[in-house]
Enzyme design. Structure first.
Site, PDB file in Angstrom:
ATOM      1  N   HIS A 142      -2.097  -5.388   1.556  1.00  0.00           N
ATOM      2  CA  HIS A 142      -3.375  -5.842   1.596  1.00  0.00           C
ATOM      3  C   HIS A 142      -3.265  -7.367   1.127  1.00  0.00           C
ATOM      4  CE1 HIS A 142      -7.557  -7.105   0.187  1.00  0.00           C
ATOM      5  NE2 HIS A 142      -6.941  -7.841  -0.930  1.00  0.00           N
ATOM      6  N   TYR A 154     -12.371  -2.341  -3.831  1.00  0.00           N
ATOM      7  CA  TYR A 154     -13.123  -2.492  -2.427  1.00  0.00           C
ATOM      8  C   TYR A 154     -14.557  -2.210  -2.259  1.00  0.00           C
ATOM      9  CZ  TYR A 154      -8.311  -2.086  -0.079  1.00  0.00           C
ATOM     10  OH  TYR A 154      -7.270  -2.365   0.097  1.00  0.00           O
ATOM     11  N   GLU A 203      -9.634 -11.074  -7.664  1.00  0.00           N
ATOM     12  CA  GLU A 203      -8.792  -9.788  -7.282  1.00  0.00           C
ATOM     13  C   GLU A 203      -7.489 -10.016  -8.231  1.00  0.00           C
ATOM     14  OE1 GLU A 203      -7.723  -9.879  -3.067  1.00  0.00           O
ATOM     15  OE2 GLU A 203      -9.913  -9.090  -2.557  1.00  0.00           O
ATOM     16  N   LYS A 250       0.866  -1.215  -0.027  1.00  0.00           N
ATOM     17  CA  LYS A 250      -0.048   0.033   0.127  1.00  0.00           C
ATOM     18  C   LYS A 250       1.027   1.183  -0.067  1.00  0.00           C
ATOM     19  CE  LYS A 250      -4.104  -2.026   2.165  1.00  0.00           C
ATOM     20  NZ  LYS A 250      -5.013  -1.999   3.237  1.00  0.00           N
TER      21      LYS A 250
HETATM   22  P1  CMP Z   1      -7.801  -4.401   3.638  1.00  0.00           P
HETATM   23  O1  CMP Z   1      -7.219  -5.649   3.762  1.00  0.00           O
HETATM   24  O2  CMP Z   1      -6.744  -3.715   2.488  1.00  0.00           O
HETATM   25  O3  CMP Z   1      -9.238  -4.403   3.026  1.00  0.00           O
HETATM   26  C1  CMP Z   1      -9.950  -3.302   3.735  1.00  0.00           C
HETATM   27  C2  CMP Z   1      -9.361  -2.283   4.407  1.00  0.00           C
HETATM   28  O4  CMP Z   1      -9.945  -1.073   4.903  1.00  0.00           O
HETATM   29  C3  CMP Z   1      -8.408  -2.762   5.378  1.00  0.00           C
HETATM   30  O5  CMP Z   1      -7.333  -3.524   4.982  1.00  0.00           O
HETATM   31  C4  CMP Z   1      -7.790  -1.705   6.351  1.00  0.00           C
HETATM   32  O6  CMP Z   1      -6.711  -1.057   5.688  1.00  0.00           O
HETATM   33  C5  CMP Z   1      -8.977  -0.499   5.862  1.00  0.00           C
HETATM   34  N1  CMP Z   1      -9.645  -0.085   6.961  1.00  0.00           N
HETATM   35  C6  CMP Z   1      -9.853   1.331   7.482  1.00  0.00           C
HETATM   36  N2  CMP Z   1     -10.557   1.270   8.539  1.00  0.00           N
HETATM   37  C7  CMP Z   1     -10.920   0.059   8.894  1.00  0.00           C
HETATM   38  C8  CMP Z   1     -11.806  -0.286   9.857  1.00  0.00           C
HETATM   39  N3  CMP Z   1     -12.331   0.508  11.043  1.00  0.00           N
HETATM   40  N4  CMP Z   1     -12.005  -1.780   9.979  1.00  0.00           N
HETATM   41  C9  CMP Z   1     -11.600  -2.591   8.977  1.00  0.00           C
HETATM   42  N5  CMP Z   1     -10.737  -2.054   8.118  1.00  0.00           N
HETATM   43  C10 CMP Z   1     -10.438  -0.815   7.923  1.00  0.00           C
END
Ligand code: CMP
Length: 139
Positions: A116, A50, A127, A10
């Site tokens: 991620h 997303y 993905e 990221k």
């Molecule tokens: P990722 O695995 O990329 O999938 C969704 C992303 O949302 C997660 O990682 C986090 O980086 C981001 N995110 C930001 N705020 C939250 C939150 N409160 N709960 C879960 N994911 C969050």
């Protein structure tokens, strides 16, 4: 079985020049980078990627963050790749991540959490296809 998963390094990590350090941890965990490219995600691309989180309160901030700088999208291959990658990433919130995980080592916050990784084999396939043509993946 040898399977594939999808990974993103990221913007918080590329900004701090941690692409190599993160990739090294993935490789040391037994994963092989079989495709990799550094891209600037468009807002449309990030929103689509997303889409499952569209109704979440953090969605807009998440999209803003993911387009705030370059990311490195990767396909990783290895024995039980989805689980292996999730284990080395650590918990979403770095405060809950185990010692020795990428997020414990490098993440700045739950949003700027450096990586991620796909959460299931099915999502991994979706993905991977979102960012890569099959001929860009060389096992
Ligand atoms: P990722 O695995 O990329 O999938 C969704 C992303 O949302 C997660 O990682 C986090 O980086 C981001 N995110 C930001 N705020 C939250 C939150 N409160 N709960 C879960 N994911 C969050």
């Amino acid at each position: 079985a040898v399977t594939r998963t999808f990974s993103i390094i990221k913007p918080d990590a590329t900004r701090r020049n941690l692409t190599g350090a993160v990739t090294k941890m993935l490789e040391e965990a037994g994963l092989r980078v079989v495709a990799s490219k550094r891209i600037q995600m468009s807002r449309e691309q990030a929103e689509g990627f997303y889409a499952v989180h569209k109704e979440r309160p953090f969605f807009n901030d998440l999209v803003d963050f993911m387009v705030s700088g370059p990311v490195v999208v990767q396909v990783l291959e290895g024995e039980d790749a989805v689980k292996r990658n999730r284990d080395v990433m650590g918990a979403t919130n770095p405060e809950n991540a185990d010692a020795g995980t990428i997020r414990k080592e490098y993440a700045e916050s739950i949003e700027a959490n450096s990586v991620h990784g796909s959460d299931s084999e099915e999502n991994a396939a979706t993905e991977i296809a979102y960012f890569f043509d099959e001929d860009e993946i060389v096992g």
